[in-house]
Every structure is written in C-alpha cells, then in structure tokens.
Design a protein around this motif. Sequence first.
Motif, short mmCIF file in Angstrom:
data_model
loop_
_atom_site.label_atom_id
_atom_site.label_comp_id
_atom_site.label_asym_id
_atom_site.label_seq_id
_atom_site.Cartn_x
_atom_site.Cartn_y
_atom_site.Cartn_z
N LEU A 99 32.45 6.21 -22.84
CA LEU A 99 31.58 5.70 -23.90
C LEU A 99 31.90 4.24 -24.19
CD1 LEU A 99 31.83 8.74 -26.33
CD2 LEU A 99 30.00 8.25 -24.68
N GLU A 100 30.85 3.48 -24.49
CA GLU A 100 31.02 2.08 -24.90
C GLU A 100 31.62 2.06 -26.30
OE1 GLU A 100 31.44 -1.51 -24.61
OE2 GLU A 100 29.88 -1.08 -23.11
N GLN A 101 32.39 1.02 -26.56
CA GLN A 101 32.94 0.86 -27.91
C GLN A 101 31.79 0.80 -28.91
OE1 GLN A 101 35.53 -2.50 -28.32
NE2 GLN A 101 35.95 -2.08 -30.45
N GLY A 102 31.88 1.56 -29.98
CA GLY A 102 30.81 1.61 -30.97
C GLY A 102 29.83 2.74 -30.73
N SER A 161 25.42 15.60 -24.48
CA SER A 161 25.20 15.78 -23.04
C SER A 161 25.19 14.42 -22.35
CB SER A 161 23.85 16.47 -22.83
OG SER A 161 22.80 15.60 -23.22
N GLU A 162 25.17 14.45 -21.02
CA GLU A 162 25.03 13.19 -20.28
C GLU A 162 23.71 12.51 -20.62
OE1 GLU A 162 28.45 14.77 -17.91
OE2 GLU A 162 26.79 15.69 -18.96
N ALA A 163 22.68 13.31 -20.86
CA ALA A 163 21.39 12.72 -21.25
C ALA A 163 21.54 11.97 -22.57
CB ALA A 163 20.32 13.80 -21.36
N ASP A 164 22.35 12.49 -23.49
CA ASP A 164 22.61 11.79 -24.76
C ASP A 164 23.35 10.47 -24.51
OD1 ASP A 164 21.50 13.92 -26.19
OD2 ASP A 164 23.45 14.88 -26.50
N VAL A 165 24.32 10.50 -23.61
CA VAL A 165 25.10 9.31 -23.28
C VAL A 165 24.19 8.25 -22.67
CG1 VAL A 165 26.91 8.41 -21.74
CG2 VAL A 165 27.25 10.58 -22.94
N ILE A 166 23.36 8.67 -21.72
CA ILE A 166 22.46 7.75 -21.05
C ILE A 166 21.41 7.22 -22.02
CG2 ILE A 166 20.75 7.58 -19.19
CD1 ILE A 166 22.51 9.80 -17.75
N GLY A 167 20.85 8.12 -22.84
CA GLY A 167 19.85 7.71 -23.83
C GLY A 167 20.40 6.75 -24.86
N PHE A 221 37.21 14.12 -10.45
CA PHE A 221 35.83 13.96 -10.93
C PHE A 221 34.88 13.68 -9.78
CE2 PHE A 221 38.45 12.67 -14.61
CZ PHE A 221 38.07 13.68 -15.46
N ILE A 222 33.69 14.28 -9.85
CA ILE A 222 32.67 14.08 -8.83
C ILE A 222 31.60 13.11 -9.32
CG2 ILE A 222 30.83 15.22 -7.52
CD1 ILE A 222 32.60 17.71 -7.44
N VAL A 223 31.20 13.24 -10.58
CA VAL A 223 30.18 12.37 -11.16
C VAL A 223 30.81 11.62 -12.33
CG1 VAL A 223 27.92 12.28 -12.31
CG2 VAL A 223 28.31 13.94 -10.48
N GLN A 224 30.64 10.30 -12.33
CA GLN A 224 31.17 9.46 -13.41
C GLN A 224 30.03 8.63 -13.99
OE1 GLN A 224 34.57 7.17 -12.09
NE2 GLN A 224 35.29 8.84 -10.81
N THR A 225 29.93 8.61 -15.31
CA THR A 225 28.89 7.85 -16.00
C THR A 225 29.54 6.92 -17.00
OG1 THR A 225 27.38 9.74 -15.81
CG2 THR A 225 26.78 8.03 -17.39
N TYR A 226 29.20 5.65 -16.96
CA TYR A 226 29.79 4.64 -17.84
C TYR A 226 28.68 3.95 -18.63
CZ TYR A 226 34.02 5.06 -15.04
OH TYR A 226 35.14 5.54 -14.41
N GLN A 227 28.80 3.92 -19.96
CA GLN A 227 27.85 3.22 -20.81
C GLN A 227 28.22 1.73 -20.88
OE1 GLN A 227 28.45 4.94 -24.73
NE2 GLN A 227 26.54 6.09 -24.57
N HIS A 228 27.19 0.89 -21.01
CA HIS A 228 27.40 -0.55 -21.22
C HIS A 228 26.31 -1.08 -22.13
CE1 HIS A 228 30.33 -0.75 -17.91
NE2 HIS A 228 29.48 0.01 -17.23
N TRP A 229 26.67 -1.95 -23.03
CA TRP A 229 25.70 -2.73 -23.80
C TRP A 229 26.39 -3.95 -24.38
CZ3 TRP A 229 26.15 2.48 -25.77
CH2 TRP A 229 26.94 2.61 -26.91
N ASN A 230 25.58 -4.90 -24.81
CA ASN A 230 26.14 -6.14 -25.38
C ASN A 230 26.48 -5.98 -26.84
OD1 ASN A 230 25.75 -7.33 -22.89
ND2 ASN A 230 23.70 -8.01 -23.44
#
Length: 132
Positions: free
Chosen positions: A75-78, A92-98, A123-132
């Motif tokens: 998760l991104e900070q904040g 869910s991952e959909a929540d993270v992506i959304g 881990f097989i699938v890794q998802t990283y959030q990013h925003w400014n």
Amino acid sequence: MKIRTVATAGAVTAGIAVIGVLGGGLASAATPTVEPDQGRIGLSLSNAETAALAASPIPDAVANIVPGSQRWVELEQGSALTGTADGWLNGSEADVIGEAASHPGGYVNVYLSDPNHPANAGFIVQTYQHWN
C-alpha cells in the motif's frame, strides 16, 4: 509431480494469461517491466488502465486462482486500506487497485513472480500502489 508444483505451474500459467490479457486489451499502452534479479515480470499501468483493471473481473479471477498466501500487496503511504494483526489486507486487490486509480496520477505495478526466487518469499502475484 507434486501437487504444489502443479498448483504453482497452474498459477504461473494463469498469471501469464492475465498479463497477456492486460498487455493486449485493457492495458495496451502499459509499460512492461522485466526484473530478472527479482525473479519477476510485470506491467506498470497508467491511471486509466489502473481504473479499467479495478473495474474488470481480473482481480477477482486472480484471487480465485492464486491463494492469498501467495499474493503480495504494498500500500502507498496514506492508503485508507489497512491490514489485520496477522498480516492480511482488509479489502481485496480490486480495492487496492481502485484506490490507486482514485488518486490523480495514481497507478499500480502488477508483477508475476517466481515463487521459488529468494526475493519473492513465495509470492506469485505482487501489486504495488503508487500516487503523488
């Protein structure tokens, strides 16, 4: 062949299919990312591609194929999302992506990882959030 090997091979095959779908459909301008030193390949999505992925059935399909113990989310900070005391994500991952898509310029990087590579801790699938 051991069951774990079959399950891992199936998950990796499904992951490659997901990346192929993203690469050819939703995320036609996605930036491919190849990190052999980390034992993973993936896509860096734009904000619009991230929103399209969040609205698609792909995150739920991946969650149905790849066990939670083999999916990593950073998760991104904040982030408004939180984790439980035992390390599970409340969402869910959909929540993270959304959530990433809801921020101006927000996006995700999604990786298909070799679970046997030491850098991936299984881990097989890794998802990283990013925003400014």
